[in-house]
Write an enzyme that holds these catalytic residues in place. Structure first.
Site, PDB file in Angstrom:
ATOM      1  N   ASP A   1      -2.161  -7.854  -5.977  1.00 46.31           N
ATOM      2  CA  ASP A   1      -2.617  -6.695  -5.197  1.00 46.31           C
ATOM      3  C   ASP A   1      -3.110  -5.554  -6.090  1.00 46.31           C
ATOM      4  OD1 ASP A   1      -3.129  -5.296  -2.943  1.00 46.31           O
ATOM      5  OD2 ASP A   1      -1.048  -4.878  -2.397  1.00 46.31           O
TER       6      ASP A   1
ATOM      7  N   LYS B   1     -12.835  -4.976   6.428  1.00 47.73           N
ATOM      8  CA  LYS B   1     -12.679  -5.646   5.137  1.00 47.73           C
ATOM      9  C   LYS B   1     -13.679  -6.764   4.932  1.00 47.73           C
ATOM     10  CE  LYS B   1      -8.795  -8.160   7.145  1.00 47.73           C
ATOM     11  NZ  LYS B   1      -7.944  -9.235   6.792  1.00 47.73           N
TER      12      LYS B   1
ATOM     13  N   ARG C   1       6.587 -11.463   5.352  1.00 46.17           N
ATOM     14  CA  ARG C   1       5.958 -11.304   6.664  1.00 46.17           C
ATOM     15  C   ARG C   1       6.578 -12.286   7.628  1.00 46.17           C
ATOM     16  NH1 ARG C   1      -0.474 -10.296   5.245  1.00 46.17           N
ATOM     17  NH2 ARG C   1      -0.027  -8.557   3.837  1.00 46.17           N
TER      18      ARG C   1
ATOM     19  N   CYS D   1       0.817  -1.216   0.000  1.00 47.78           N
ATOM     20  CA  CYS D   1       0.000   0.000   0.000  1.00 47.78           C
ATOM     21  C   CYS D   1       0.851   1.266   0.000  1.00 47.78           C
ATOM     22  CB  CYS D   1      -0.966   0.019   1.169  1.00 47.78           C
ATOM     23  SG  CYS D   1      -1.232  -1.550   1.970  1.00 47.78           S
TER      24      CYS D   1
ATOM     25  N   GLN E   1       1.547 -11.115  -3.758  1.00 46.52           N
ATOM     26  CA  GLN E   1       0.134 -10.720  -3.775  1.00 46.52           C
ATOM     27  C   GLN E   1      -0.318 -10.343  -5.174  1.00 46.52           C
ATOM     28  OE1 GLN E   1      -1.739  -7.977  -1.097  1.00 46.52           O
ATOM     29  NE2 GLN E   1      -0.251  -8.343   0.529  1.00 46.52           N
TER      30      GLN E   1
ATOM     31  N   HIS F   1      -8.311  -1.528  -0.805  1.00 46.74           N
ATOM     32  CA  HIS F   1      -7.202  -2.481  -1.003  1.00 46.74           C
ATOM     33  C   HIS F   1      -7.872  -3.788  -1.408  1.00 46.74           C
ATOM     34  CE1 HIS F   1      -4.408  -0.375   2.041  1.00 46.74           C
ATOM     35  NE2 HIS F   1      -5.565   0.250   2.168  1.00 46.74           N
TER      36      HIS F   1
ATOM     37  N   HIS G   1      -4.639  -1.245  -5.400  1.00 46.76           N
ATOM     38  CA  HIS G   1      -5.222  -0.198  -4.567  1.00 46.76           C
ATOM     39  C   HIS G   1      -6.040   0.713  -5.462  1.00 46.76           C
ATOM     40  CE1 HIS G   1      -1.964  -1.827  -2.103  1.00 46.76           C
ATOM     41  NE2 HIS G   1      -2.839  -1.622  -1.124  1.00 46.76           N
TER      42      HIS G   1
HETATM   43  C1  TSB Z   1      -4.930  -6.405  -0.295  1.00 42.97           C
HETATM   44  N1  TSB Z   1      -2.743  -4.273   1.926  1.00 42.97           N
HETATM   45  C2  TSB Z   1      -3.646  -5.344   1.615  1.00 42.97           C
HETATM   46  C3  TSB Z   1      -3.714  -5.559   0.122  1.00 42.97           C
HETATM   47  O1  TSB Z   1      -3.804  -4.331  -0.552  1.00 42.97           O
HETATM   48  C4  TSB Z   1      -3.132  -6.629   2.326  1.00 42.97           C
HETATM   49  O2  TSB Z   1      -1.947  -6.854   2.403  1.00 42.97           O
HETATM   50  N2  TSB Z   1      -4.066  -7.430   2.793  1.00 42.97           N
HETATM   51  S1  TSB Z   1      -3.785  -8.804   3.562  1.00 42.97           S
HETATM   52  O3  TSB Z   1      -2.907  -8.596   4.650  1.00 42.97           O
HETATM   53  O4  TSB Z   1      -5.069  -9.357   3.888  1.00 42.97           O
HETATM   54  O5  TSB Z   1      -3.077  -9.770   2.576  1.00 42.97           O
HETATM   55  C5  TSB Z   1      -3.665 -10.051   1.323  1.00 42.97           C
HETATM   56  C6  TSB Z   1      -3.852 -11.525   1.119  1.00 42.97           C
HETATM   57  O6  TSB Z   1      -2.600 -12.189   1.206  1.00 42.97           O
HETATM   58  C7  TSB Z   1      -4.715 -12.228   2.154  1.00 42.97           C
HETATM   59  O7  TSB Z   1      -6.062 -12.080   1.850  1.00 42.97           O
HETATM   60  C8  TSB Z   1      -4.248 -13.665   2.036  1.00 42.97           C
HETATM   61  O8  TSB Z   1      -4.978 -14.348   1.027  1.00 42.97           O
HETATM   62  C9  TSB Z   1      -2.812 -13.541   1.579  1.00 42.97           C
HETATM   63  N3  TSB Z   1      -1.841 -13.851   2.656  1.00 42.97           N
HETATM   64  C10 TSB Z   1      -1.684 -13.189   3.817  1.00 42.97           C
HETATM   65  N4  TSB Z   1      -0.688 -13.724   4.551  1.00 42.97           N
HETATM   66  C11 TSB Z   1      -0.189 -14.757   3.828  1.00 42.97           C
HETATM   67  C12 TSB Z   1       0.851 -15.715   4.049  1.00 42.97           C
HETATM   68  N5  TSB Z   1       1.591 -15.684   5.146  1.00 42.97           N
HETATM   69  N6  TSB Z   1       1.080 -16.649   3.092  1.00 42.97           N
HETATM   70  C13 TSB Z   1       0.348 -16.675   1.966  1.00 42.97           C
HETATM   71  N7  TSB Z   1      -0.648 -15.797   1.704  1.00 42.97           N
HETATM   72  C14 TSB Z   1      -0.918 -14.851   2.616  1.00 42.97           C
HETATM   73 ZN    ZN Z   2      -2.982  -2.637   0.670  1.00 43.55          ZN
END
Ligand code: TSB
Ligand code: ZN
Length: 583
Positions: free
Chosen positions: A325, A411, A305, A276, A323, A457, A327
């Protein structure tokens, strides 16, 4: 699969069986110390300190035998209540129990349960006698850090399950077997989708050529959809400075999910956990008028992460992820419509992949949790009400979950159940009034004034990693034609006589971008055909004299013995159509 934790009788049985396990462990390892042994939806586990010993398959068999013996002995299970002093005295040489006692609230009734020579601190309730614990099985074991913290000692965790009768136990064991076969970690290995290596690190899968094909197909698929919907894709670095994440608020509200920072010259970097902030800067790079909005910035973006080491799992929960992703920068008036478009896209994609087992979750903040959530009641109420309104408008069924929101806003998450383990989020669409303010973003509204945009997002696949994990489980690895790493496998009846014709078909199909191999090995036809099935290749073509002289091909679908002879041109058309229709 039945949820044991939610069934009163089964809960009691499983909790008692955890004690039975602990007693058996104590008999075999008198030095063993016990942490906790809770009931979970799949049965029970016990976390045990065995000093330097590690549980093996052999131990499991021995423990089961010992548990049977104790059960046959048929001792009663008796409850005693104790004062704190008595409890501390009783467990004076057990640091784990002392930790539990010291962490109990002042007015807690402290109780313990005894059966024969074994006593454990426990709230209960339990069955009356170990005699009732007949139909159990130890399922698996693993290491588990004390209190789930990697800084603490690694304990041995043993899982088991217990029922009231043999039939229920067998049914459960069959379900566990089935789930193991469907587990994407097994399928991913069998089909050469991904690998892991200690030298790369935990939760950092490596995508193998077959997996890379699946991923590239997913990327192309969603990129095309997003192009058609007016998204603009960007590439941005997978690091940012600590200041970037201080500006966004991640540093204050998301730090425990991030890798530690690193200093280079006079800059301090972090591996990014989200994209983001980068996309906010991309938006802010230009002046915007209300006429430009919505601006939709997409990226296939790598994030890192810090996931607990006990939580990482195959491709489903990783520490390095990509992702799908985007925005979306919108005016307040556009929130509803844009949100609906995202939900439609999610439904559209799930239809294309034939996914049916999912639920929508409206994830709200926990108003009491001031650490995790940005503190602005008016902003949160507005965002949460807006989401409810849109969902009710759309008529989609959803359930609400407090404390599951992102730190910047509520969300809508799509929840799915993996073969093994509890539910995870796949797609997500999040409403955010906060980050655009923190990055001082604006557009010029109809009245010629500066206004702050709202951000959605969204990630349709979530991550390519998690989506692939789920897809492998839902399809049991039998991928649709357009996603299969090898779409067509050509086998000559005789490598001496039919190979040239096979190669000719292969070249023709490859020219049409169809992924195709010829199996030219000196193996028996039957063996090659079985292998083609094991690799779950959608089409197997067998070429013999007949096909060569007719200038035709003979194909069979995965899982079918029916053969279909058609001309080369007809086959090409058939396959191109399969790909186009995503069948
Ligand atoms: C959607 N900032 C928002 C983005 O713009 C975001 O990061 N959202 S999130 O934290 O929900 O992460 C997006 C998606 O990543 C989640 O819906 C999930 O499907 C996936 N995700 C999250 N953590 C993990 C992980 N550790 N391993 C694999 N996929 C993951
Ligand atoms: Zn985001």
């Amino acid at each position: 699969m039945i949820n044991i934790k939610e069934d009163e009788r089964l809960s009691k049985l499983n909790h008692s069986c955890a004690h039975l396990l602990a007693q058996a462990v104590k008999h075999l390892y008198p030095e063993a110390k016990f942490w906790v042994g809770p009931v979970i939806s799949e049965g029970f586990y016990y976390d045990i300190d065995l000093g330097d010993n590690k549980i093996t398959d052999d131990d499991i068999a021995k423990l089961e035998k010992e548990m049977k013996k104790i059960s046959k002995d048929g001792k009663r299970i008796v409850r005693h209540e104790l004062t704190r002093e008595e409890a501390l005295e009783m467990f004076h040489d057990d640091p784990y129990k002392i930790d539990l006692i010291n962490n109990m609230e002042d007015n807690t009734v402290i109780s313990c349960y005894s059966q024969g020579d074994f006593t454990d601190l426990c709230r209960g309730p339990h069955v009356d006698s170990v005699k009732e614990l007949k139909y159990f099985k130890l399922i698996k074991f693993s290491g588990a850090y004390w209190k789930g913290d990697a800084k603490n000692k690694m304990l041995q965790r043993i899982y088991g399950v217990c029922f009231d009768n043999q039939e229920d136990l067998e049914k459960c064991l069959a379900e566990i077997e089935e789930a193991k076969m469907r587990d994407h970690r097994k399928i991913g290995k069998d089909l050469n989708i991904f690998m892991q290596h200690d030298l790369v690190g935990k939760g950092m899968p490596l995508w193998l050529p077959n997996g890379a094909i699946v991923r590239r197909q997913l990327e192309n698929y969603i990129y095309e959809k997003e192009q058609a919907l007016g998204y603009q894709h960007v590439y941005t670095p997978c690091v940012g400075t600590v200041d970037l994440y201080k500006t966004s608020g991640h540093w204050d509200h998301y730090k425990e999910n991030m890798f530690p920072s690193m200093k280079v010259d006079d800059e301090e970097f972090v591996l990014r956990p989200m994209n983001c902030p980068h996309h906010m800067l991309v938006y802010g790079n230009e002046l915007h008028s209300y006429r430009d909005l919505p601006v939709r910035i997409g990226e296939f973006a790598t994030d890192f992460r810090y996931e607990a080491s006990g939580a990482v799992k195959g491709l489903e929960r990783v520490r390095c992820m990509c992702q799908n992703d985007a925005h979306l920068f919108v005016t307040k008036e556009q929130i509803g419509e844009e949100f609906k478009k995202v939900v439609s896209l999610i439904l559209d994609v799930y239809r294309d992949f034939g996914l049916k087992n999912y639920t929508f979750r409206l994830s709200l903040r926990d108003p009491m949790d001031k650490e995790k959530y940005f503190d602005d009641d008016a902003m949160w109420n507005e965002a949460e009400n807006k989401l409810r309104e849109v969902l009710n408008d759309l008529g989609v069924e959803y359930f609400e979950a407090i404390g599951e929101a992102a730190f910047y806003g509520p969300k809508l998450d799509v929840e799915v159940k993996p073969a093994v383990g509890s539910e995870v989020t796949l797609s997500t669409c999040q409403l955010d009034f906060l980050l655009p303010r923190r990055f001082d973003l604006s557009f010029i509204n109809k009245n010629g004034e500066k206004e702050v945009p709202v951000v959605l997002h969204r990630a349709i696949f979530g991550t390519f990693d998690r989506f692939t994990a789920f897809l492998l489980e839902e399809t049991k690895g039998i991928l649709p034609f357009w996603l299969a790493p090898v779409e067509v496998n050509i086998i000559p009846v005789s490598t001496e006589h039919h190979l040239d014709y096979c190669n000719k078909i292969r070249d023709m199909l490859r020219e049409n971008h169809i992924r195709c191999e010829v199996d030219a090995r000196n193996e028996k036809l039957g063996y090659k055909m079985r292998e083609s099935q094991m690799k779950k290749i959608p089409h197997t073509i067998v070429i013999g004299d007949n096909e060569v002289s007719n200038n035709s091909i003979n194909y069979r679908n995965y899982g079918s013995n029916e053969t279909n002879e058609i001309s080369l041109d007809e086959y090409k058309e058939l396959v191109l159509n399969l790909i186009k229709e995503k069948k």
